[in-house]
Write an enzyme that holds these catalytic residues in place. Structure first.
Site, PDB file in Angstrom:
ATOM      1  N   MET A  90       0.794  -1.225   0.000  1.00 54.81           N
ATOM      2  CA  MET A  90       0.000   0.000   0.000  1.00 54.81           C
ATOM      3  C   MET A  90       0.836   1.289   0.000  1.00 54.81           C
ATOM      4  O   MET A  90       0.455   2.276   0.618  1.00 54.81           O
ATOM      5  CB  MET A  90      -0.955  -0.012   1.205  1.00 54.81           C
ATOM      6  CG  MET A  90      -1.881  -1.216   1.252  1.00 54.81           C
ATOM      7  SD  MET A  90      -2.856  -1.455  -0.262  1.00 54.81           S
ATOM      8  CE  MET A  90      -4.101  -0.206  -0.009  1.00 54.81           C
ATOM      9  N   ARG A  91       1.962   1.291  -0.686  1.00 52.96           N
ATOM     10  CA  ARG A  91       2.736   2.530  -0.849  1.00 52.96           C
ATOM     11  C   ARG A  91       2.786   2.867  -2.323  1.00 52.96           C
ATOM     12  O   ARG A  91       2.975   1.973  -3.165  1.00 52.96           O
ATOM     13  CB  ARG A  91       4.189   2.376  -0.373  1.00 52.96           C
ATOM     14  CG  ARG A  91       4.377   2.010   1.066  1.00 52.96           C
ATOM     15  CD  ARG A  91       3.830   2.990   2.048  1.00 52.96           C
ATOM     16  NE  ARG A  91       4.453   4.309   2.011  1.00 52.96           N
ATOM     17  CZ  ARG A  91       3.997   5.371   2.674  1.00 52.96           C
ATOM     18  NH1 ARG A  91       2.886   5.272   3.378  1.00 52.96           N
ATOM     19  NH2 ARG A  91       4.614   6.518   2.618  1.00 52.96           N
ATOM     20  N   HIS A 109      -5.017  -5.533  -8.074  1.00 50.26           N
ATOM     21  CA  HIS A 109      -5.857  -4.387  -7.702  1.00 50.26           C
ATOM     22  C   HIS A 109      -7.320  -4.848  -7.610  1.00 50.26           C
ATOM     23  O   HIS A 109      -7.809  -5.543  -8.512  1.00 50.26           O
ATOM     24  CB  HIS A 109      -5.724  -3.267  -8.743  1.00 50.26           C
ATOM     25  CG  HIS A 109      -6.553  -2.077  -8.394  1.00 50.26           C
ATOM     26  ND1 HIS A 109      -6.153  -1.153  -7.443  1.00 50.26           N
ATOM     27  CD2 HIS A 109      -7.767  -1.671  -8.818  1.00 50.26           C
ATOM     28  CE1 HIS A 109      -7.096  -0.231  -7.314  1.00 50.26           C
ATOM     29  NE2 HIS A 109      -8.087  -0.520  -8.136  1.00 50.26           N
TER      30      HIS A 109
HETATM   31  C1  GRF Z   1      -6.336  -6.884  -1.614  1.00 52.56           C
HETATM   32  O1  GRF Z   1      -7.696  -6.637  -1.816  1.00 52.56           O
HETATM   33  C2  GRF Z   1      -5.519  -6.164  -2.640  1.00 52.56           C
HETATM   34  O2  GRF Z   1      -6.072  -6.183  -3.904  1.00 52.56           O
HETATM   35  C3  GRF Z   1      -5.566  -4.781  -2.060  1.00 52.56           C
HETATM   36  O3  GRF Z   1      -5.349  -4.967  -0.693  1.00 52.56           O
HETATM   37  C4  GRF Z   1      -5.862  -6.232  -0.318  1.00 52.56           C
HETATM   38  C5  GRF Z   1      -4.740  -7.001   0.307  1.00 52.56           C
HETATM   39  O4  GRF Z   1      -5.192  -8.209   0.855  1.00 52.56           O
HETATM   40  N1  GRF Z   1      -4.669  -3.881  -2.728  1.00 52.56           N
HETATM   41  P1  GRF Z   1      -4.147  -9.311   1.323  1.00 52.56           P
HETATM   42  O5  GRF Z   1      -3.110  -8.595   2.175  1.00 52.56           O
HETATM   43  O6  GRF Z   1      -3.556  -9.946   0.115  1.00 52.56           O
HETATM   44  O7  GRF Z   1      -4.963 -10.265   2.147  1.00 52.56           O
END
Ligand code: GRF
Length: 217
Positions: A90-91, A109
């Protein structure tokens, strides 16, 4: 065997789907390391429990994005990976960082890109009243959530869905879609052709012709 590095920020269910598929021999790759920008990411403990090397690079410990990305690049490069997988990482990454790994970094995504790039995709899809939502795996380019698309899966939005129930349905699709994309990459089956990605030897029998329309009942 392709060398894989997985970047995460949280619970790591997509990472786990890859580890399972590698373990089952469905992906011709080896996960060299899992790297997180959050030391408390639950996925790190899952990876460590499976004897995968883990690295935590806390972005808050660096004075600026360049310094953080230099540390991140050093940790990635130490593994000499063929593919870097952003699995819930998430960066936002700088143009220089993305360019360094052009053609060998992919992202999952939770929407059918190019609709709903960015955050809160499920809430936005419900607010818009769309009936079909889904997920996308794409190569990463400087344009956030817009690189060449490798694979997508669609799910229905049901009358009684909220963001949570819809997210759970999409997440299941994410796991399958990401495993397929990583498997294709490792098998050398992906060809980037401008904005498109072609999958070599795509099996016609497995290729849906249409996303099913609803029945009148
Ligand atoms: C997923 O929905 C991914 O697409 C989004 O963040 C979530 C991460 O879930 N960017 P995880 O950490 O893989 O369980």
């Amino acid at each position: 065997m392709k060398r894989l590095v997985i970047l995460i920020s949280g619970r790591g269910s997509n990472m786990t789907a890859i580890l399972d598929a590698v373990g089952d021999g469905k992906i011709a790759g080896e996960v060299m390391a899992v790297i997180s920008n959050r030391p408390d990411a639950a996925g790190l403990a899952i990876a460590a429990g499976r004897a995968i090397a883990t690295v935590s690079i806390d972005h808050r410990a660096y004075p600026d994005r360049d310094a953080f990305e230099n540390a991140l690049a050093a940790a990635i490069d130490a593994q000499a990976p063929d593919l870097i997988i952003l699995a819930g990482f998430m960066r936002i990454l700088s143009e220089a960082f993305v360019d360094r790994y052009a053609g060998r970094m992919i992202n999952i995504h939770p929407s059918l890109l190019p609709t709903y790039p960015g955050l809160d995709t499920h809430t936005r899809a419900i607010a818009d009243g769309v009936r079909i939502h889904g997920c996308t795996v794409h190569f990463v380019t400087d344009d956030v959530d817009h690189g060449p698309i490798i694979a997508q899966a669609a799910v229905p939005v049901r009358n009684d869905d909220d963001a949570k129930t819809l997210a759970a349905r999409v997440l299941e699709a994410e796991h399958r879609t990401l495993v397929a994309a990583v498997g294709w990459f490792c098998a050398g089956r992906l060809v980037i052709d401008g904005a498109r990605v072609r999958v070599k030897n795509e099996r016609a029998d497995l290729r849906p012709q249409i996303v099913p329309a609803p029945d009148l009942s």
